[in-house]
Design an enzyme around this catalytic site. Structure first.
Site, mmCIF file in Angstrom:
data_model
loop_
_atom_site.group_PDB
_atom_site.id
_atom_site.type_symbol
_atom_site.label_atom_id
_atom_site.label_comp_id
_atom_site.label_asym_id
_atom_site.label_seq_id
_atom_site.Cartn_x
_atom_site.Cartn_y
_atom_site.Cartn_z
ATOM 1 N N HIS A 1 -2.709 3.955 2.346
ATOM 2 C CA HIS A 1 -2.161 2.614 2.528
ATOM 3 C C HIS A 1 -3.294 1.588 2.496
ATOM 4 O O HIS A 1 -4.473 1.952 2.535
ATOM 5 C CB HIS A 1 -1.385 2.516 3.851
ATOM 6 C CG HIS A 1 -2.191 2.800 5.063
ATOM 7 N ND1 HIS A 1 -2.064 3.952 5.805
ATOM 8 C CD2 HIS A 1 -3.163 2.083 5.660
ATOM 9 C CE1 HIS A 1 -2.915 3.918 6.802
ATOM 10 N NE2 HIS A 1 -3.598 2.808 6.746
HETATM 11 P P1 TYD Z 1 -0.618 5.664 9.917
HETATM 12 O O1 TYD Z 1 -1.474 4.474 10.167
HETATM 13 O O2 TYD Z 1 0.267 5.641 8.714
HETATM 14 O O3 TYD Z 1 -1.507 6.979 9.888
HETATM 15 P P2 TYD Z 1 -2.614 7.502 8.866
HETATM 16 O O4 TYD Z 1 -3.200 6.343 8.153
HETATM 17 O O5 TYD Z 1 -3.604 8.191 9.732
HETATM 18 O O6 TYD Z 1 -2.005 8.475 7.941
HETATM 19 O O7 TYD Z 1 0.259 5.927 11.236
HETATM 20 C C1 TYD Z 1 1.046 7.090 11.381
HETATM 21 C C2 TYD Z 1 2.139 6.776 12.392
HETATM 22 O O8 TYD Z 1 1.583 6.449 13.654
HETATM 23 C C3 TYD Z 1 3.035 5.610 11.969
HETATM 24 O O9 TYD Z 1 4.366 5.938 12.292
HETATM 25 C C4 TYD Z 1 2.576 4.475 12.832
HETATM 26 C C5 TYD Z 1 2.025 5.149 14.071
HETATM 27 N N1 TYD Z 1 0.884 4.397 14.637
HETATM 28 C C6 TYD Z 1 1.069 3.667 15.800
HETATM 29 O O10 TYD Z 1 2.161 3.627 16.380
HETATM 30 N N2 TYD Z 1 0.004 2.974 16.335
HETATM 31 C C7 TYD Z 1 -1.212 2.988 15.738
HETATM 32 O O11 TYD Z 1 -2.162 2.341 16.240
HETATM 33 C C8 TYD Z 1 -1.378 3.733 14.517
HETATM 34 C C9 TYD Z 1 -2.699 3.786 13.806
HETATM 35 C C10 TYD Z 1 -0.316 4.435 14.011
#
Ligand code: TYD
Length: 146
Positions: free
Chosen positions: A58
């Site tokens: 992302h």
């Molecule tokens: P995401 O940022 O997409 O993870 P990565 O980049 O590591 O693959 O986040 C995964 C899930 O966790 C998504 O449902 C959002 C949640 N999340 C939070 O609730 N708070 C946070 O600070 C972060 C980073 C993620």
């Protein structure tokens, strides 16, 4: 903090972090605006990542981040819509500063690694661009959005 307009991967840099060395172990201490170029609003860490799993995938519209391999190692693929760069993090006294508007993927996690992230904003799903085609479209056609 405001969006870094027209951001490119050359604005993302490896920062050498302070290290307080002693025979009984080392300390790295990070302070907003001193050891990293933004105010810290949130800290999170990724752990127990299964072998072969990728994370990220992302871009963020406004978020500045410093990513640290607090333990172990992993790779980060940076992509500004034009150029790509692969960065390896494998020491807890180096951090990768990522400006807004950069697509990133985290891959090749070593077993037991910990990915520590210092972030300039609280969690906001609206700050994410999760669709790569949409990211490419914005970067190539209207980069002022991110
Ligand atoms: P995401 O940022 O997409 O993870 P990565 O980049 O590591 O693959 O986040 C995964 C899930 O966790 C998504 O449902 C959002 C949640 N999340 C939070 O609730 N708070 C946070 O600070 C972060 C980073 C993620």
């Amino acid at each position: 903090m405001h969006t870094n307009r027209l951001s490119v991967i050359d604005q993302c840099e490896i920062l050498q972090l302070p290290k307080i060395h002693s025979r009984s172990g080392n300390i790295t201490s990070l302070e907003s605006m001193i050891s990293l170029p933004f105010q810290i609003e949130r800290i999170y860490y990724l752990y127990d990542v299964p072998g072969g799993e990728n994370r990220g995938g992302h871009a963020h519209k406004n978020l500045h981040q410093l990513i640290v391999a607090a333990s172990g190692s992993f790779d980060i693929l940076l992509d500004d819509g034009t150029a790509k760069k692969l960065v390896t993090l494998n020491q807890p006294y180096f951090g990768l500063y990522i400006v807004p508007g950069i697509w990133r993927e985290l891959l090749n996690f070593s077993s037991g690694s910990i990915c520590l992230v210092l972030a300039s904003e609280k969690y906001d799903e609206n700050d994410y661009i999760r669709d790569y085609d949409q990211f490419k479209l914005i970067k190539n056609e209207d980069p002022s959005i991110i």
